[in-house]
Design a protein around this motif. Sequence first.
Motif, PDB file in Angstrom:
ATOM      1  N   GLU A  91      55.495 100.924 108.012  1.00  0.00           N
ATOM      2  CA  GLU A  91      55.444 101.927 106.947  1.00  0.00           C
ATOM      3  C   GLU A  91      56.164 101.441 105.690  1.00  0.00           C
ATOM      4  O   GLU A  91      55.660 101.607 104.575  1.00  0.00           O
ATOM      5  N   ILE A  92      57.337 100.831 105.846  1.00  0.00           N
ATOM      6  CA  ILE A  92      58.061 100.334 104.666  1.00  0.00           C
ATOM      7  C   ILE A  92      57.716  98.877 104.366  1.00  0.00           C
ATOM      8  O   ILE A  92      58.135  98.345 103.344  1.00  0.00           O
ATOM      9  N   GLU A  93      56.956  98.238 105.269  1.00  0.00           N
ATOM     10  CA  GLU A  93      56.449  96.874 105.076  1.00  0.00           C
ATOM     11  C   GLU A  93      57.576  95.868 104.811  1.00  0.00           C
ATOM     12  O   GLU A  93      57.416  94.921 104.033  1.00  0.00           O
ATOM     13  N   GLY A 150      64.251 100.030 101.145  1.00  0.00           N
ATOM     14  CA  GLY A 150      63.531 100.487 102.322  1.00  0.00           C
ATOM     15  C   GLY A 150      63.014 101.901 102.177  1.00  0.00           C
ATOM     16  O   GLY A 150      62.626 102.540 103.160  1.00  0.00           O
ATOM     17  N   MET A 151      62.962 102.402 100.945  1.00  0.00           N
ATOM     18  CA  MET A 151      62.562 103.790 100.699  1.00  0.00           C
ATOM     19  C   MET A 151      61.073 103.933 100.384  1.00  0.00           C
ATOM     20  O   MET A 151      60.565 105.037 100.318  1.00  0.00           O
ATOM     21  N   MET A 152      60.364 102.797 100.191  1.00  0.00           N
ATOM     22  CA  MET A 152      59.010 102.858  99.670  1.00  0.00           C
ATOM     23  C   MET A 152      57.990 102.240 100.608  1.00  0.00           C
ATOM     24  O   MET A 152      58.311 101.349 101.402  1.00  0.00           O
ATOM     25  N   ASN A 153      56.760 102.696 100.493  1.00  0.00           N
ATOM     26  CA  ASN A 153      55.622 101.970 101.027  1.00  0.00           C
ATOM     27  C   ASN A 153      55.106 101.092  99.897  1.00  0.00           C
ATOM     28  O   ASN A 153      54.734 101.591  98.838  1.00  0.00           O
ATOM     29  N   THR A 198      52.488  99.066  99.601  1.00  0.00           N
ATOM     30  CA  THR A 198      51.060  99.135  99.295  1.00  0.00           C
ATOM     31  C   THR A 198      50.751 100.331  98.402  1.00  0.00           C
ATOM     32  O   THR A 198      50.059 100.212  97.390  1.00  0.00           O
ATOM     33  N   ARG A 199      51.268 101.510  98.782  1.00  0.00           N
ATOM     34  CA  ARG A 199      51.041 102.710  97.967  1.00  0.00           C
ATOM     35  C   ARG A 199      51.918 102.729  96.721  1.00  0.00           C
ATOM     36  O   ARG A 199      51.658 103.472  95.774  1.00  0.00           O
ATOM     37  N   ASN A 200      52.982 101.928  96.747  1.00  0.00           N
ATOM     38  CA  ASN A 200      53.899 101.813  95.619  1.00  0.00           C
ATOM     39  C   ASN A 200      54.540 103.156  95.282  1.00  0.00           C
ATOM     40  O   ASN A 200      54.644 103.555  94.129  1.00  0.00           O
ATOM     41  N   ASP A 201      55.016 103.848  96.343  1.00  0.00           N
ATOM     42  CA  ASP A 201      55.641 105.142  96.137  1.00  0.00           C
ATOM     43  C   ASP A 201      56.648 105.402  97.261  1.00  0.00           C
ATOM     44  O   ASP A 201      56.637 104.728  98.294  1.00  0.00           O
ATOM     45  N   ILE A 202      57.520 106.384  97.050  1.00  0.00           N
ATOM     46  CA  ILE A 202      58.487 106.773  98.073  1.00  0.00           C
ATOM     47  C   ILE A 202      57.745 107.103  99.366  1.00  0.00           C
ATOM     48  O   ILE A 202      56.735 107.823  99.350  1.00  0.00           O
ATOM     49  N   SER A 203      58.251 106.588 100.495  1.00  0.00           N
ATOM     50  CA  SER A 203      57.615 106.842 101.789  1.00  0.00           C
ATOM     51  C   SER A 203      58.192 108.097 102.430  1.00  0.00           C
ATOM     52  O   SER A 203      59.242 108.054 103.084  1.00  0.00           O
ATOM     53  N   LYS A 204      57.503 109.212 102.278  1.00  0.00           N
ATOM     54  CA  LYS A 204      57.916 110.437 102.953  1.00  0.00           C
ATOM     55  C   LYS A 204      57.783 110.275 104.465  1.00  0.00           C
ATOM     56  O   LYS A 204      58.540 110.881 105.240  1.00  0.00           O
TER      57      LYS A 204
END
Length: 512
Positions: free
Chosen positions: A125-127, A182-185, A187-193
């Motif tokens: 998820e955080i890649e 480690g807060m982002m995805n 690929t989506r380039n956004d905060i990973s909820k």
Amino acid sequence: MKQRLIGIDAGGTMTKVVLFDLQGNELACERQSNDVVLKHPGWVERDGEAMWHAVCTNLKALLEKTGTSPSDILAITPSGYGGGVYLVDGDGVNVRNGVISADTRTIPLLERWRATGQAKQLIPEIESNLWPGQTLSLLAWVKENEPETMARTAHVLPTKDFLRMRLCGDISTDFSDGGCAGMMNVTRNDISKTAFDILAMKEWLPKLPQPAIATEIVGGVSARAARETGLREGTPVCRGVYDVVGCGLATGFESANQLAVVAGTFAIHSTLHKKPTLNPLPTIQNRYPVDDLVIATMATPTSASNLEWFVKTFMTAERQAASARGMSVYDLCNELVEGTMAKPNDILFFPFLLDGPRGAPAGFSGMTVATGMADMLRAIYEGVACIHRYDMTTLLTGPDAAKPNVMRFAGGPSRSSVWAQIFADCMGLPLEITNGGELGAKGAAMCGAVAAGAYSSMSDAMKGMVKLERRFTPDTSRAKVLLAKYDRFLAAIHANVAEWQRQQSAAKANAA
């Protein structure tokens, strides 16, 4: 009116403020050591107020000593170490000490995540990998151990973003720091909820800074910050990047055929990709402010800080001798190592003084009564190069790995011709060094130059501000010797780790 740029670099050991012109020339630098707060084993903290005070003091001194008019500053941009965390209340006041990326208090937490399967869910998820000083793991630790701190926190800020808040009041981060945290995805380039849901800590989400592009003016220096720093009120403040990315920008790192190497407290290796890579899995992965590329980074605390420890611990007489000659003790170290290069050196040095999680003891092997200070120094130089080769090999192995054919090199060893040549020989790639000494600050200043409109893009800024100064090509005969030593180095590490783990298991069994 002269056009000047200021870059701030709040690193692991020093806070530096550096003045540049638009051609990338470093005009002056002011620096102060950062005090480390060690309350408990594994805790590595910093007083955020003291760091801000150091920035203010450095800025005033920089302007005064250079005679620079505050009106000449085109933009000021902060940078700093990635990972770690600063937690502030609604007024921007620290609710606890900041945490430095070398902190290891979350190791038991990470082990639990691996046991429960949460790590297996988080990593894709955080890649990126999970590591102790990562902001994500530290936030989980705070929730579990300091719920009152969490309740008082209004904003979660990386290092540079804390300093920028103090400069102009802006609360945000960039895509590089967000990924490093480690807060982002990526690929989506956004905060990973999703990541925060996996860890059952959605309470942190409203407190996180929103990510945006690094090359943007986000505000002007406030009246209060102007009084504290000597800057002109309203001076443009740029968002910027964290220091590893800044070093990459300052060395002209912009294509997949390059390997970016930083030798400092951490051994850092980075490659560029069109999309995130999971095989190999990097320590850190985030967006890079050139052509929307992704930077994959391997980082371990195993590099040139080992030499700093040796110099401070054992070289009192040599420091005095160097001072008497009007030179740096590190220049003397280079002289001593250079004097040994015509003879064999079978001593192994294991550069794990700061790398407890790896489980490999630090130290020397193979010394005799004939071993001298110069021989030990050379072993350190070569041991650090060997661990860089090991980490580089990990990053460059796997179906998604890049295939670089040249290194862009930064860090203390880049100022040593003998050490740079050892790196080239050991790692088997040509090594290139660009202009400038304070590259984290320079990368920040380059972001400011683009944000202020002095350059149309970061690629354009690289062309105007980065110049290749030195190149080292591997020496075939020396490379052969070092590769044989590298094989012995790896065998010794594996044996040491196995024995260390056996001893730890036995100690736990006895205690039980």
